[in-house]
Design an enzyme around this catalytic site. Structure first.
Site, PDB file in Angstrom:
ATOM      1  N   ASP A 138     -41.236  36.350 160.105  1.00  0.00           N
ATOM      2  CA  ASP A 138     -39.858  36.814 160.188  1.00  0.00           C
ATOM      3  C   ASP A 138     -39.681  37.854 161.300  1.00  0.00           C
ATOM      4  O   ASP A 138     -40.644  38.167 162.019  1.00  0.00           O
ATOM      5  CB  ASP A 138     -39.487  37.383 158.804  1.00  0.00           C
ATOM      6  CG  ASP A 138     -38.032  37.152 158.444  1.00  0.00           C
ATOM      7  OD1 ASP A 138     -37.234  36.873 159.346  1.00  0.00           O
ATOM      8  OD2 ASP A 138     -37.709  37.273 157.251  1.00  0.00           O
ATOM      9  N   TRP A 173     -34.673  33.824 164.105  1.00  0.00           N
ATOM     10  CA  TRP A 173     -33.225  33.635 163.933  1.00  0.00           C
ATOM     11  C   TRP A 173     -32.495  33.202 165.211  1.00  0.00           C
ATOM     12  O   TRP A 173     -31.319  33.519 165.403  1.00  0.00           O
ATOM     13  CB  TRP A 173     -32.554  34.915 163.404  1.00  0.00           C
ATOM     14  CG  TRP A 173     -33.298  35.629 162.344  1.00  0.00           C
ATOM     15  CD1 TRP A 173     -33.964  35.088 161.290  1.00  0.00           C
ATOM     16  CD2 TRP A 173     -33.475  37.056 162.239  1.00  0.00           C
ATOM     17  NE1 TRP A 173     -34.534  36.069 160.526  1.00  0.00           N
ATOM     18  CE2 TRP A 173     -34.260  37.280 161.081  1.00  0.00           C
ATOM     19  CE3 TRP A 173     -33.043  38.150 162.999  1.00  0.00           C
ATOM     20  CZ2 TRP A 173     -34.632  38.564 160.675  1.00  0.00           C
ATOM     21  CZ3 TRP A 173     -33.407  39.417 162.589  1.00  0.00           C
ATOM     22  CH2 TRP A 173     -34.193  39.621 161.436  1.00  0.00           C
ATOM     23  N   GLY A 174     -33.189  32.534 166.112  1.00  0.00           N
ATOM     24  CA  GLY A 174     -32.519  32.066 167.334  1.00  0.00           C
ATOM     25  C   GLY A 174     -32.451  33.092 168.442  1.00  0.00           C
ATOM     26  O   GLY A 174     -31.825  32.841 169.478  1.00  0.00           O
ATOM     27  N   ASP A 195     -29.355  33.446 158.570  1.00  0.00           N
ATOM     28  CA  ASP A 195     -29.649  32.864 157.258  1.00  0.00           C
ATOM     29  C   ASP A 195     -28.542  31.947 156.742  1.00  0.00           C
ATOM     30  O   ASP A 195     -27.355  32.258 156.832  1.00  0.00           O
ATOM     31  CB  ASP A 195     -29.861  33.982 156.231  1.00  0.00           C
ATOM     32  CG  ASP A 195     -31.158  34.727 156.481  1.00  0.00           C
ATOM     33  OD1 ASP A 195     -31.787  34.510 157.542  1.00  0.00           O
ATOM     34  OD2 ASP A 195     -31.540  35.522 155.610  1.00  0.00           O
TER      35      ASP A 195
HETATM   36  C1  GLA Z   1     -34.821  36.927 156.577  1.00  0.00           C
HETATM   37  C2  GLA Z   1     -35.119  35.448 156.749  1.00  0.00           C
HETATM   38  C3  GLA Z   1     -34.937  34.738 155.433  1.00  0.00           C
HETATM   39  C4  GLA Z   1     -35.859  35.347 154.382  1.00  0.00           C
HETATM   40  C5  GLA Z   1     -35.578  36.834 154.270  1.00  0.00           C
HETATM   41  C6  GLA Z   1     -36.597  37.532 153.390  1.00  0.00           C
HETATM   42  O1  GLA Z   1     -33.493  37.164 156.283  1.00  0.00           O
HETATM   43  O2  GLA Z   1     -34.283  34.909 157.736  1.00  0.00           O
HETATM   44  O3  GLA Z   1     -35.207  33.360 155.572  1.00  0.00           O
HETATM   45  O4  GLA Z   1     -37.190  35.118 154.742  1.00  0.00           O
HETATM   46  O5  GLA Z   1     -35.636  37.471 155.541  1.00  0.00           O
HETATM   47  O6  GLA Z   1     -36.353  38.905 153.277  1.00  0.00           O
END
Ligand code: GLA
Length: 400
Positions: A138, A173-174, A195
């Site tokens: 992440d 996340w891109g 997300d």
């Molecule tokens: C981020 C990720 C999610 C998840 C959360 C966990 O938001 O994008 O997919 O893994 O963290 O805290």
């Protein structure tokens, strides 16, 4: 040549086709435990998911203690995982599945647990020693001034250094257009967006935002549009906004499957509705998703420019989308998606899909959802597609 030790026999590698599995985050968030993971492994093995291709069982954030151990290693929370992680991994493996875990490129995970910035090599060793087969990585709490690409390449190297084949699921996340570089740094999949939430607008917008990027999605490195919410019906950790209907879930699953991206389920598989269980195990859809060639679909223009007319479609073209995807073995998958809020017709002119009127060929077609044989079609299709619904067909070229 005596070099077989340095250059072992070619293997097929990881993520040859889009990874499939289940991840704890969408439904359970922080409420994860040894018992839950074992139950989920049982359900995956006993209720058809494993046999349908769902292979990875992944524990997301919130699995560790808030502090590293005296030896600098991450420590599983003993209340959630009293037997430690190796025992969980062993159980998951015993059910014929692979085991995934989670860390983060920053100094703390999104949930505020210790993460791997500056600890990449020791953490990768820890995961490998537990028998981890998949690491989601992440991007929260990333130090100002640090370099994102360097962080992901470092963990990629750390995983390689373990000698264990571990699928690297990069989740930034891109940021910084990962479709342009994640493949080159060894990631097997990369999250391309923020997300997902369990509602139609969320998954529609995720899909739309990636339309221009599917050309870079392919074998060994896939565009991860996030874990599916199919089957959640508004309960769980990412249940925000208007609940999805079965039609909307069908469209979500069809988009992910058709576009050849990872299929990571996020619902509570122990209580899946019969509709969603059947949908997520639909062999025809999974076969399209897992097609060996992993080609991206191409969009088919719905108008008839040669007639100078634009009145062939009744829904704006960015909402009513028509695609062809070349599959291996001479097959095609045709996808018609109505992402608008109005029922309408989607026009599929064969000429714009590569079969001009006079070419002498049509398409022998079968409806993926109903199984109905449409026989040999030519010229164009204009099926009615309800609001937020879709049609999928399998097709072969046929002489007229
Ligand atoms: C981020 C990720 C999610 C998840 C959360 C966990 O938001 O994008 O997919 O893994 O963290 O805290």
């Amino acid at each position: 040549m005596e070099n077989s030790r340095e250059f072992p026999e070619k293997t097929r590698g990881l993520a040859v086709t889009p990874p499939m599995g289940w991840n704890s985050w969408n439904t359970f968030g922080t409420h994860i435990s040894d018992a839950l993971i074992r139950e989920m492994a049982d359900v995956m093995a006993e209720k058809g998911y494993r046999d349908a291709g769902y292979e990875y069982l992944v524990i997301d954030d919130c699995w560790s203690l808030r502090k590293r151990g005296a030896d600098g290693r991450l420590v599983p929370d003993p209340e959630k995982f009293p037997q430690g992680m190796k025992a969980v991994a062993d159980y998951v493996h015993s059910r014929g599945l692979k085991f995934g875990m989670y860390s983060c490129a920053g100094v703390m995970t999104c949930g505020g647990y210790p993460s791997s910035y500056g600890h990449e090599f020791v953490d990768a060793q820890t995961f490998a020693a537990w028998g981890v087969d998949y690491l989601k990585y992440d991007f929260c709490n990333f130090p100002a001034g640090a370099d994102c690409k360097t962080a992901y390449i470092t963990m990629s190297m750390a995983l390689k250094a373990t000698g264990r084949p571990i699928l690297f699921s990069a989740c930034n996340w891109g940021q910084q257009e990962p479709w342009l570089w994640m493949r080159s740094v060894g990631a097997h999949m990369y999250r391309s967006t923020g997300d997902i939430q369990d509602n139609f607008v969320s998954f529609r917008d995720i899909f739309r935002s990636q339309l221009k990027h599917f050309a870079m999605n392919g074998n060994y490195c896939f565009n991860d549009m996030d874990m599916l919410t199919v089957g959640m019906y508004g309960s769980g950790n990412v249940a925000l906004g208007e609940k999805c209907t079965d039609t909307e879930y069908r469209t979500q699953f069809a988009l992910w499957a058709y576009f050849g991206v990872p299929l990571m389920l996020g619902a509570d598989l122990r209580n899946m509705s019969p509709f969603c269980r059947e949908l997520t195990q639909n062999r025809a859809l999974i076969r399209i998703n897992q097609d060996a060639e992993c080609r991206p679909p191409y969009q088919v223009y719905q108008g008839r420019p040669q007639y100078g007319s634009t009145d062939w479609w009744t829904i704006p073209e960015d909402s009513a989308l028509a695609f062809v995807r070349h599959l291996s073995g001479g097959e095609f998958a045709i996808g018609l998606f109505n992402l608008s809020d109005a029922d309408g017709q989607i026009t599929f002119p064969f000429a714009n899909a590569g079969l001009p009127y006079a070419c002498g060929y049509g398409l022998e077609m079968k409806d993926v959802f109903t199984g109905e044989d449409l026989g040999v079609q030519r010229d164009y299709l204009t099926p009615e597609v309800k609001a937020r619904d879709c049609r999928l067909y399998l097709a072969r070229i046929s002489r007229l």
